[in-house]
Structures are given as C-alpha cells and as structure tokens.
Write a protein that holds these residues in place. Structure first.
Motif, short mmCIF file in Angstrom:
data_model
loop_
_atom_site.label_atom_id
_atom_site.label_comp_id
_atom_site.label_asym_id
_atom_site.label_seq_id
_atom_site.Cartn_x
_atom_site.Cartn_y
_atom_site.Cartn_z
N CYS B 34 0.84 -1.21 0.00
CA CYS B 34 0.00 0.00 0.00
C CYS B 34 0.87 1.26 0.00
O CYS B 34 0.36 2.37 -0.19
N GLU B 81 -7.08 1.12 1.19
CA GLU B 81 -6.92 -0.32 1.32
C GLU B 81 -6.10 -0.66 2.56
O GLU B 81 -6.42 -1.62 3.29
N ARG B 85 -7.86 -3.05 5.19
CA ARG B 85 -7.43 -4.46 5.22
C ARG B 85 -6.28 -4.76 6.17
O ARG B 85 -6.08 -5.91 6.55
#
Lengths: 114, 114
Positions: B34, B81, B85
């Motif tokens: 990320c 994200e 996550r």
C-alpha cells in the motif's frame, strides 16, 4: 538528511490571504540558502479513519485548516544559521498581518533512529 | 504525492525494544504494497531554539522520544486499502507488547495547497 517541519493551523477566515503570503514566504525561506528545497502539504483528515488517534480534534477541523511545510536542510549549521540570522525577521510579518488567526508548531526531524 | 505520517512518542524505558519492533513493523507495512517507500526520522528538539513554539512540552522531552515515519502513498485508494485491510492487524502487536508506554498520532499530508 534533516527536515525542518512547520505545521501551520490557519483559521478559515484568513485562508486565502494566508496562502498567498505563504507562497511568498517559502520563497524567502529558500532565498536564505539555509534550505535546499521545500514542499508544502495540506493535511487531509478526511483520508484518515475516525479512530480517535488523529492529531487534531474535530473542533479544530471545523474552524481551521492545517498546512505542513517540509524544509530540507543540508546540515545542522545551516539550520542554526537560519535560526540565528533569519527566523525572527521572516516570521514577524505573518504575526503582524494575521495575529492569532494562525498557530505554528515546529519540529526538526533527522533521518534514522538515533 | 501523499505522505501517511505517524508520530510515535515512546517512553525511554522501552525505547530499545520498541525500536527493534519498529524496524520490523515498517517492513511489514511496506509488504502490504500500500506504500511505495518509508523513511524513519527522529525528532531532535535540541536543534530547535527554545522559543515556546515547539510541538512538545519539556515534561514529555524528559521522559520520551518521538519518532516520525513518513510512508509514501501512491494513491488514495492504496491508503484506503491499508486502513480497511491491514491497519488493525499491524497495529495490534505493539499495543499488546508496549501498552500505554507509547502514543501514536497520525496525519495524511497531500502535496500542494488544496
């Protein structure tokens, strides 16, 4: 590598005028030759989940905006020279012009775990 | 360009253990893909004149050290994200291991005046 970091919390009522001053100010900072470069960032709290571990409380978010400037410093002595010879002179105009409608916080960040 | 900035204020009594954890942690952060890169900085208040406009009060300076990590983010969706996550999973071990002996503050900084 050293970053001289300045966080400016700016009341919405002066934001446009302040940002115009800021662009000029960053150029004057670079003209001292105490910094090798500068980057201006806008803090964007909307990109952060509201999990209670953020830097500013919601009152501040409703009344002001935070801008963060990273001034890259070549050496500790360059930074010292800035504080000794330039800082007061370069900070004074904003205090005169905007008074308590902005707040500044400053940190020096040195690359690595020392 | 977006920086996900995390400031960790770490009590001196756990500093060595914490820094070992941190190096591992930053690698795990990068492994999520990320973030495109990360830099670890140490706040060095001694390089800043004592003019009352600093980020931390002197009590904190006597008991703790601040470390700042800049995670570079490719896009807003990569950052989302991460929060959706990975964030809880990657933060939990330090809370378990070090409890209240460190404090974290987080900001998202977007290049430019928006």
């Amino acid at each position: 590598m050293i970053i001289y970091e300045v966080t400016l919390e700016i009341d919405f009522e002066i934001i446009e005028e302040f940002q115009n001053w800021l662009i000029e100010h960053v150029n004057e900072m670079l003209a001292t030759r105490c910094f090798t470069s500068a980057e201006i960032f806008t803090e964007t709290p909307k990109l952060l989940p509201a999990d209670g571990a953020n830097s500013r409380d919601s009152n501040h978010l409703n009344q002001s905006k935070a801008v963060v400037i990273h001034y890259k410093v070549g050496s500790e002595s360059d930074l010292n020279e800035y504080f000794l010879r330039h800082a007061s002179r370069l900070r004074a105009p904003a205090v005169r012009q905007f008074g308590a409608k902005f707040r500044a916080k400053r940190r020096v960040l040195k690359l690595g775990l020392s």
